[in-house]
Every structure is written in C-alpha cells, then in structure tokens.
Write a protein that holds these residues in place. Structure first.
Motif, PDB file in Angstrom:
ATOM      1  N   GLY A  64      33.212  54.061  50.537  1.00  0.00           N
ATOM      2  CA  GLY A  64      34.276  54.552  51.412  1.00  0.00           C
ATOM      3  C   GLY A  64      35.551  54.752  50.624  1.00  0.00           C
ATOM      4  N   SER A  65      36.642  54.484  51.262  1.00  0.00           N
ATOM      5  CA  SER A  65      37.953  54.775  50.674  1.00  0.00           C
ATOM      6  C   SER A  65      38.605  53.542  50.069  1.00  0.00           C
ATOM      7  CB  SER A  65      38.880  55.364  51.747  1.00  0.00           C
ATOM      8  OG  SER A  65      39.032  54.452  52.808  1.00  0.00           O
ATOM      9  N   TYR A  66      37.880  52.463  49.887  1.00  0.00           N
ATOM     10  CA  TYR A  66      38.481  51.251  49.337  1.00  0.00           C
ATOM     11  C   TYR A  66      38.826  51.474  47.878  1.00  0.00           C
ATOM     12  CZ  TYR A  66      37.048  48.925  53.580  1.00  0.00           C
ATOM     13  OH  TYR A  66      36.905  48.574  54.889  1.00  0.00           O
ATOM     14  N   ARG A  67      40.108  51.310  47.570  1.00  0.00           N
ATOM     15  CA  ARG A  67      40.591  51.637  46.242  1.00  0.00           C
ATOM     16  C   ARG A  67      40.058  50.681  45.188  1.00  0.00           C
ATOM     17  NH1 ARG A  67      46.786  51.737  47.703  1.00  0.00           N
ATOM     18  NH2 ARG A  67      46.013  50.001  48.940  1.00  0.00           N
ATOM     19  N   GLY A  68      39.761  49.447  45.584  1.00  0.00           N
ATOM     20  CA  GLY A  68      39.286  48.475  44.605  1.00  0.00           C
ATOM     21  C   GLY A  68      37.808  48.573  44.318  1.00  0.00           C
ATOM     22  N   ALA A  69      37.103  49.556  44.926  1.00  0.00           N
ATOM     23  CA  ALA A  69      35.649  49.620  44.787  1.00  0.00           C
ATOM     24  C   ALA A  69      35.217  50.316  43.507  1.00  0.00           C
ATOM     25  CB  ALA A  69      35.052  50.348  45.999  1.00  0.00           C
ATOM     26  N   SER A  70      36.133  50.928  42.802  1.00  0.00           N
ATOM     27  CA  SER A  70      35.776  51.670  41.603  1.00  0.00           C
ATOM     28  C   SER A  70      35.124  50.757  40.572  1.00  0.00           C
ATOM     29  CB  SER A  70      37.038  52.313  41.016  1.00  0.00           C
ATOM     30  OG  SER A  70      36.741  52.975  39.814  1.00  0.00           O
ATOM     31  N   GLY A  71      33.940  51.165  40.085  1.00  0.00           N
ATOM     32  CA  GLY A  71      33.248  50.406  39.065  1.00  0.00           C
ATOM     33  C   GLY A  71      32.363  49.301  39.593  1.00  0.00           C
ATOM     34  N   LEU A  72      32.326  49.063  40.912  1.00  0.00           N
ATOM     35  CA  LEU A  72      31.499  48.013  41.493  1.00  0.00           C
ATOM     36  C   LEU A  72      30.236  48.611  42.079  1.00  0.00           C
ATOM     37  CD1 LEU A  72      34.160  45.811  43.331  1.00  0.00           C
ATOM     38  CD2 LEU A  72      33.033  45.327  41.160  1.00  0.00           C
ATOM     39  N   ASP A  73      29.191  47.798  42.111  1.00  0.00           N
ATOM     40  CA  ASP A  73      27.927  48.227  42.719  1.00  0.00           C
ATOM     41  C   ASP A  73      28.163  48.559  44.191  1.00  0.00           C
ATOM     42  OD1 ASP A  73      25.395  48.449  43.823  1.00  0.00           O
ATOM     43  OD2 ASP A  73      24.544  46.899  42.515  1.00  0.00           O
ATOM     44  N   PRO A  74      27.773  49.757  44.649  1.00  0.00           N
ATOM     45  CA  PRO A  74      27.968  50.104  46.063  1.00  0.00           C
ATOM     46  C   PRO A  74      27.326  49.122  47.023  1.00  0.00           C
ATOM     47  CG  PRO A  74      27.374  52.048  44.791  1.00  0.00           C
ATOM     48  CD  PRO A  74      27.210  50.872  43.880  1.00  0.00           C
ATOM     49  N   HIS A  75      26.220  48.480  46.606  1.00  0.00           N
ATOM     50  CA  HIS A  75      25.573  47.489  47.463  1.00  0.00           C
ATOM     51  C   HIS A  75      26.471  46.273  47.671  1.00  0.00           C
ATOM     52  CE1 HIS A  75      21.358  49.202  46.220  1.00  0.00           C
ATOM     53  NE2 HIS A  75      22.029  49.982  47.065  1.00  0.00           N
ATOM     54  N   ILE A  76      27.205  45.897  46.643  1.00  0.00           N
ATOM     55  CA  ILE A  76      28.127  44.772  46.779  1.00  0.00           C
ATOM     56  C   ILE A  76      29.248  45.128  47.752  1.00  0.00           C
ATOM     57  CG2 ILE A  76      29.785  43.328  45.560  1.00  0.00           C
ATOM     58  CD1 ILE A  76      28.097  43.560  43.073  1.00  0.00           C
ATOM     59  N   VAL A  77      29.790  46.319  47.621  1.00  0.00           N
ATOM     60  CA  VAL A  77      30.856  46.767  48.518  1.00  0.00           C
ATOM     61  C   VAL A  77      30.362  46.809  49.950  1.00  0.00           C
ATOM     62  CG1 VAL A  77      32.468  48.620  49.041  1.00  0.00           C
ATOM     63  CG2 VAL A  77      31.926  48.090  46.656  1.00  0.00           C
ATOM     64  N   ALA A  78      29.145  47.342  50.137  1.00  0.00           N
ATOM     65  CA  ALA A  78      28.590  47.423  51.488  1.00  0.00           C
ATOM     66  C   ALA A  78      28.361  46.035  52.070  1.00  0.00           C
ATOM     67  CB  ALA A  78      27.278  48.210  51.462  1.00  0.00           C
ATOM     68  N   ASP A  79      27.929  45.102  51.214  1.00  0.00           N
ATOM     69  CA  ASP A  79      27.680  43.744  51.696  1.00  0.00           C
ATOM     70  C   ASP A  79      28.983  43.073  52.114  1.00  0.00           C
ATOM     71  OD1 ASP A  79      25.700  41.593  52.049  1.00  0.00           O
ATOM     72  OD2 ASP A  79      26.913  40.558  50.555  1.00  0.00           O
ATOM     73  N   ILE A  80      30.063  43.323  51.365  1.00  0.00           N
ATOM     74  CA  ILE A  80      31.369  42.755  51.715  1.00  0.00           C
ATOM     75  C   ILE A  80      31.852  43.338  53.033  1.00  0.00           C
ATOM     76  CG2 ILE A  80      33.787  42.599  51.017  1.00  0.00           C
ATOM     77  CD1 ILE A  80      32.817  42.547  48.118  1.00  0.00           C
ATOM     78  N   LYS A  81      31.711  44.652  53.201  1.00  0.00           N
ATOM     79  CA  LYS A  81      32.114  45.283  54.453  1.00  0.00           C
ATOM     80  C   LYS A  81      31.337  44.721  55.635  1.00  0.00           C
ATOM     81  CE  LYS A  81      32.568  49.777  54.350  1.00  0.00           C
ATOM     82  NZ  LYS A  81      32.226  51.193  54.039  1.00  0.00           N
ATOM     83  N   LYS A  82      30.053  44.466  55.426  1.00  0.00           N
ATOM     84  CA  LYS A  82      29.245  43.901  56.500  1.00  0.00           C
ATOM     85  C   LYS A  82      29.669  42.469  56.799  1.00  0.00           C
ATOM     86  CE  LYS A  82      24.464  43.126  57.940  1.00  0.00           C
ATOM     87  NZ  LYS A  82      23.023  43.255  57.564  1.00  0.00           N
TER      88      LYS A  82
END
Length: 356
Positions: A64-82
C-alpha cells in the motif's frame, strides 16, 4: 422535566456517534499511524524484522502507501496490517468499532496488550479523585470569594484579592505544581509531602483510617496545584454575576421595603446570580477532569485518564484514543444534563417543558 431529561438522554446517542465518526474520519488522514511506526521499528531493528518475517503468514496484500515499507517483504507488511486490523476497509473497521462501543467493548490496546476497558478502569479512579476534589474546592473557594468581592466592590479587600486572582489567571496549574514540588516535595527546601502516586508503598495492609490519611496526604499538592490555577475564572464570574444583580431594580425595591442586606443578598440576588455559574459547572468539571490536570498528572506521576489519552495520541494507539474520547464525550454530555437539572434546583421557576 422527566420527559425533557429522557429526550436529552436519547440525544446523547447520535451526538456520540457523530463525534466518534468525525474523529475516525480525521484519523484516517493523520500520518505516522501504528503500521508506520512498526515498519519504522522494523527497518531500524533487524532482529525484530527477522522474528516477524519467520512468523508472517502469506496474506498476499500489497504494502500500500506505507512509506516505511520500502525494502521490506510484502508478507511482513501485510501481516503487520492484519495484526492492527488495517487489512480491512475503513468503513468496515468503523462499523466494528461502533458495534463494540454499543456493548462497551473498546477492543485492546495496540501496544499495551491489555483491553482498553481495563486500562480505563485502572486510570479512572485517579482522574476522578483529582477532578472531584479540585472541582469541589474551586467552588467552595470561588463562590464565597466572588460574593465577598461583589459586596465590597472597590474596597481594599477587593483590590487585595484581585491580586491573588491575577496570579491565578497568569500562572497555569502545571507551573504551580512544579513550584509546590520544589518547595514541599523534596525539590529544594522541604520534604513534607510525597511526590508520586496516590498511596504509599504497602498501604494496602494498613487500617482504613491510616489508608484514608495517606490518600489525603498524597492529594494535597496535586489538588492545590489544580485549584490554584483554576479558581480565578469562577471567582470573577461570580463577582460579575452578583454585581449585575445587585444593581437591578428589584434589589432596590427589596431594600426600600425594609429587607435586611443578608435577606436581599441571599433571598433575592443569590438565586438569579447563580444561574450562570450553575450553567458553567459541567464544562468546569470536565475541563478540570481531563485538561487542566494533564500536566499536573505528569508532574506528580499520577497515572490518570488524561495521561493515558495523551500517551495514546503520541503512540497512535487508536483503540485507547477512541476509548478515552468516548468516555470523555459521554461524561461531558451527561454533565450537561446534570447542569440542566441543577437549573431547576437553583430556580424552580425554570420549566424546560414549558419552554419547548
């Protein structure tokens, strides 16, 4: 009056809903939410990132638009959002939040791993204690002082007490709190009063009189700080209300009929002059309870609702933010109804049913 109060209570529901809805909409555009904060922490602490990465589920949501997500595994970002519930649309989250609020279920704190209701129940006694004692003392000091100033308008007493009122206007409560700590809580001079909390360590095993005395001992300095910073406005309001009523024609008539000054003041003037003061009681109580004492709570390490809401706003702990907002708003609306009821107590001639 009963029908009027019933309608006012019913009006509390849409008012609460509107306030929560507006604040929820505003929060959606606020930067630095809990997901952003977690992503920033992950980028700064590789160990935590590794642990979450190994436990992340294959959600498949885009960062999504989370600025801090650059360079992180998308699965980790999705898990945090969940984990924070941000994998759902805003409207769905709002509906779930409102449904929980109808059951007084405010969810769980993002960062404290406790239910919001339990946190509020823990902090409420501190805020209620400080708010009730402070409001009571403010009214017990301000109303007699304001009446005395009105009766002696322009005298030396009026001028001398105006200096104290000016100090109350000029110096906020938290500066009084710091001054009291320096003078009486071991800051630089005397150590007569405790600095932290509302009870001493081990006081739960003491007798009731000892516990009560210990509680009052702890309340002296924070209550004094709030009262010193809050009595000035009510004192001047009382004085001005009484001066206005004293100069009206009905007081001249009462004196001409031979009524004593005490009878004129408390039998005629008091009832009319107190109406505006009663009207300001709800806002005065809420202001003392949740705003004026915030920095006082910080100075004296009193873990109350004001401090809880402030920390939640800084941390973007949305469940705690909205839970405390809900409680603040509900108490404020109920206190307004109490103020209307006090109108009829002070002056039985007021009839809200007839007005409508």
């Amino acid at each position: 009056m009963t029908a009027y109060l019933f309608r006012r209570l019913l009006l509390v529901i849409p008012t609460l809903f509107g306030i929560i809805a507006i604040n929820f909409a505003v929060i959606q555009f606020a930067p630095g939410g809990p997901v952003d904060q977690m992503l920033a922490e992950l980028r700064g602490h590789g160990g935590l990132s590794t642990r979450l990465g190994s436990a992340a589920s294959d959600v498949g949501s885009s960062p999504g638009s989370y600025r801090g997500a650059s360079g992180l595994d998308p699965h980790i970002v999705a898990d945090i959002k969940k984990m924070f519930g941000f994998d759902k649309p805003p409207l769905t989250r709002f509906e779930e939040m409102v449904g929980g609020y109808l059951r007084f279920d405010f969810g769980r704190s993002f960062f404290r791993d406790e239910s919001v209701l339990h946190l509020i129940a823990q902090k409420m006694p501190v805020s209620i204690s400080l708010g009730l004692w402070s409001t009571l003392l403010v009214y017990l000091i301000s109303i007699p002082l304001g009446i005395a100033k009105a009766v002696r308008d322009g005298s030396r007493f009026d001028v001398a007490t105006s200096a104290a009122v000016l100090v109350g206007y000029a110096i906020p409560s938290f500066l009084f709190a710091i001054l009291l700590v320096v003078l009486f809580a071991g800051g630089s001079y005397f150590h007569w009063f405790p600095l932290r909390g509302l009870t001493s360590e081990g006081s739960s095993d003491w007798s009731f009189p000892a516990r009560a005395g210990d509680y009052l001992w702890h309340m002296v300095l924070p209550t004094t700080a709030v009262v010193a910073g809050g009595f000035a406005s009510l004192t001047m309001l009382t004085k001005n209300c009484f001066l206005e009523e004293i100069r009206k024609q009905y007081t001249v008539t009462a004196r001409a009929k031979g009524a004593s000054e005490r009878r004129v003041l408390y039998g005629h003037v008091f009832r009319n002059a107190m109406l505006l003061i009663v009207a300001g009681f709800p806002s005065a109580f809420i202001a003392i309870l949740f705003t004026s004492q915030l920095l006082v709570e910080i100075v004296f390490s009193l873990d109350g609702l004001g401090l809880l809401g402030f920390q939640a706003a800084i941390q973007r702990d949305y469940p705690v933010m909205f839970g405390t907002l809900y409680i603040f708003t509900l108490l404020g609306l109920l206190m307004q109804i109490v103020g209307d009821t006090l109108y009829t107590v002070v002056d039985p001639r007021i009839d809200f049913e007839a007005r409508e």
